[in-house]
Write an enzyme that holds these catalytic residues in place. Structure first.
Site, PDB file in Angstrom:
ATOM      1  N   GLY A  14       0.757  -1.239   0.000  1.00 53.49           N
ATOM      2  CA  GLY A  14       0.000   0.000   0.000  1.00 53.49           C
ATOM      3  C   GLY A  14       0.788   1.291   0.000  1.00 53.49           C
ATOM      4  O   GLY A  14       0.287   2.319   0.459  1.00 53.49           O
ATOM      5  N   ASN A  16       1.544   3.092  -2.635  1.00 49.56           N
ATOM      6  CA  ASN A  16       0.839   4.002  -3.542  1.00 49.56           C
ATOM      7  C   ASN A  16      -0.440   4.515  -2.886  1.00 49.56           C
ATOM      8  O   ASN A  16      -0.807   5.684  -3.035  1.00 49.56           O
ATOM      9  CB  ASN A  16       0.521   3.297  -4.862  1.00 49.56           C
ATOM     10  CG  ASN A  16       1.681   3.354  -5.830  1.00 49.56           C
ATOM     11  OD1 ASN A  16       2.068   4.428  -6.259  1.00 49.56           O
ATOM     12  ND2 ASN A  16       2.235   2.210  -6.143  1.00 49.56           N
ATOM     13  N   LYS A  86      -5.443  -8.620  -9.143  1.00 47.16           N
ATOM     14  CA  LYS A  86      -6.478  -9.455  -9.749  1.00 47.16           C
ATOM     15  C   LYS A  86      -7.017  -8.815 -11.035  1.00 47.16           C
ATOM     16  O   LYS A  86      -6.984  -7.595 -11.185  1.00 47.16           O
ATOM     17  CB  LYS A  86      -7.637  -9.656  -8.764  1.00 47.16           C
ATOM     18  CG  LYS A  86      -7.259 -10.370  -7.493  1.00 47.16           C
ATOM     19  CD  LYS A  86      -6.933 -11.828  -7.743  1.00 47.16           C
ATOM     20  CE  LYS A  86      -6.626 -12.560  -6.446  1.00 47.16           C
ATOM     21  NZ  LYS A  86      -6.166 -13.947  -6.713  1.00 47.16           N
ATOM     22  N   ILE A  88      -9.842  -7.393 -13.325  1.00 45.49           N
ATOM     23  CA  ILE A  88     -11.187  -6.847 -13.124  1.00 45.49           C
ATOM     24  C   ILE A  88     -12.112  -7.514 -14.141  1.00 45.49           C
ATOM     25  O   ILE A  88     -11.855  -7.451 -15.346  1.00 45.49           O
ATOM     26  CB  ILE A  88     -11.200  -5.314 -13.310  1.00 45.49           C
ATOM     27  CG1 ILE A  88     -10.259  -4.635 -12.309  1.00 45.49           C
ATOM     28  CG2 ILE A  88     -12.620  -4.758 -13.196  1.00 45.49           C
ATOM     29  CD1 ILE A  88     -10.718  -4.661 -10.863  1.00 45.49           C
ATOM     30  N   ASN A 102      -5.267   2.213 -13.418  1.00 40.58           N
ATOM     31  CA  ASN A 102      -4.255   1.352 -12.780  1.00 40.58           C
ATOM     32  C   ASN A 102      -2.881   1.996 -12.914  1.00 40.58           C
ATOM     33  O   ASN A 102      -2.616   2.680 -13.912  1.00 40.58           O
ATOM     34  CB  ASN A 102      -4.235  -0.015 -13.480  1.00 40.58           C
ATOM     35  CG  ASN A 102      -3.174  -0.952 -12.926  1.00 40.58           C
ATOM     36  OD1 ASN A 102      -3.070  -1.143 -11.719  1.00 40.58           O
ATOM     37  ND2 ASN A 102      -2.345  -1.501 -13.827  1.00 40.58           N
ATOM     38  N   HIS A 104       1.154   1.062 -13.256  1.00 40.47           N
ATOM     39  CA  HIS A 104       2.037  -0.060 -13.606  1.00 40.47           C
ATOM     40  C   HIS A 104       3.481   0.439 -13.594  1.00 40.47           C
ATOM     41  O   HIS A 104       3.769   1.514 -14.135  1.00 40.47           O
ATOM     42  CB  HIS A 104       1.684  -0.598 -14.994  1.00 40.47           C
ATOM     43  CG  HIS A 104       2.479  -1.797 -15.381  1.00 40.47           C
ATOM     44  ND1 HIS A 104       2.197  -3.062 -14.909  1.00 40.47           N
ATOM     45  CD2 HIS A 104       3.557  -1.929 -16.194  1.00 40.47           C
ATOM     46  CE1 HIS A 104       3.071  -3.922 -15.410  1.00 40.47           C
ATOM     47  NE2 HIS A 104       3.914  -3.252 -16.186  1.00 40.47           N
ATOM     48  N   ASP A 145      -3.250  -4.459 -18.363  1.00 39.98           N
ATOM     49  CA  ASP A 145      -2.271  -3.436 -18.777  1.00 39.98           C
ATOM     50  C   ASP A 145      -2.412  -2.973 -20.214  1.00 39.98           C
ATOM     51  O   ASP A 145      -1.443  -2.472 -20.798  1.00 39.98           O
ATOM     52  CB  ASP A 145      -0.836  -3.963 -18.568  1.00 39.98           C
ATOM     53  CG  ASP A 145      -0.565  -4.416 -17.142  1.00 39.98           C
ATOM     54  OD1 ASP A 145       0.210  -5.374 -16.959  1.00 39.98           O
ATOM     55  OD2 ASP A 145      -1.164  -3.810 -16.226  1.00 39.98           O
ATOM     56  N   GLU A 174       6.187   6.647  -9.014  1.00 44.17           N
ATOM     57  CA  GLU A 174       4.776   6.254  -8.931  1.00 44.17           C
ATOM     58  C   GLU A 174       4.048   7.099  -7.882  1.00 44.17           C
ATOM     59  O   GLU A 174       2.918   7.539  -8.089  1.00 44.17           O
ATOM     60  CB  GLU A 174       4.658   4.775  -8.555  1.00 44.17           C
ATOM     61  CG  GLU A 174       5.132   3.801  -9.612  1.00 44.17           C
ATOM     62  CD  GLU A 174       4.992   2.366  -9.135  1.00 44.17           C
ATOM     63  OE1 GLU A 174       6.001   1.635  -9.117  1.00 44.17           O
ATOM     64  OE2 GLU A 174       3.861   1.996  -8.749  1.00 44.17           O
TER      65      GLU A 174
END
Ligand code: GRF
Length: 218
Positions: A14, A16, A86, A88, A102, A104, A145, A174
């Site tokens: 966690g 981010n 996971k 979606i 998202n 990456h 992605d 990030e």
């Protein structure tokens, strides 16, 4: 202006999420209203951070269930995948189109796709001899992605880099890129069409050229 409600989906430590919590703590533009973990035992570190920040949490029973995903996102206008591993489910993607993003740890479209997460990404970057890596924030679509890119931040690869040293420098970026993108999308009202942001000095602004999905270039 009521802050745009944001749900953050997590599976890991966690950091981010923490960057978002810190950046949005006193924001009038956006607010983290819920943290969603991908399953029992997942995202323990992230859930602790949410509890410390007083943000409600949800632990998914079945991350493959589109109805459960939508319920977990609930009234949040934007759902942010921050270390969420996971897939979606497509039905949820369709109903939440352009509202799920998202982050990456590489410059997509390279070094993305099923199984490409964590240390593996950085090992693949180094193995390829690439001299530039970085972070990408993109919309989530039916494939891992592959959704349209919103913003990227490059990170030079050093000759003496290991997957861990490269991962650490990309993670720093990030933590700066993701809050900026969330704030800009919230400022824009989370448009129901893809937005591409470009770095303008220290900020990110809407780019001239529209966001493209790979394969649309033809
Ligand atoms: C980050 O590098 C993110 O890009 C990737 O997973 C890592 C998660 O880190 N998807 P954290 O859980 O936010 O610390």
């Amino acid at each position: 202006m009521t802050p745009v409600p944001v749900a953050v989906l997590v599976s890991g430590g966690g950091t981010n999420l923490q960057a978002l919590l810190d950046a949005l703590r006193d924001s009038a533009v956006a607010r983290v209203v819920r943290v969603v973990a991908s399953g029992a035992g997942a995202g323990a570190g992230a859930l602790e951070r949410a509890a410390r920040a007083g943000v409600p949490t949800v632990v998914l029973k079945d991350p493959a269930d589109p109805a459960e995903i939508e319920t977990a996102v609930g009234d949040a206008r934007l759902a942010v995948l921050a270390g969420y591993v996971k897939h979606i489910p497509p039905a949820a993607v369709a109903r939440l189109r352009w509202r799920v993003i998202n982050i990456h740890p590489a410059l997509l479209p390279a070094f993305g796709g099923p199984g490409m997460y964590g240390r593996r990404v950085h090992a693949a970057v180094l193995a390829s001899g690439a001299t530039l890596s970085g972070a990408t924030v993109h919309y989530v679509d039916e494939e891992y992605d592959r959704g349209p890119i919103i913003a990227q931040w490059p990170v030079p690869v050093r000759p003496d880099d290991t997957p861990d040293t490269l991962a650490a420098r990309v993670l720093e970026v990030e933590h700066r890129l993701l809050p900026q993108v969330v704030v800009e999308l919230a400022r824009l009202g989370v448009p129901e069409k893809p937005v591409r942001l470009a770095a303008m000095g220290a900020a990110f602004v809407v780019a001239e050229q529209p966001s493209v999905r790979f394969g649309d270039e033809a």
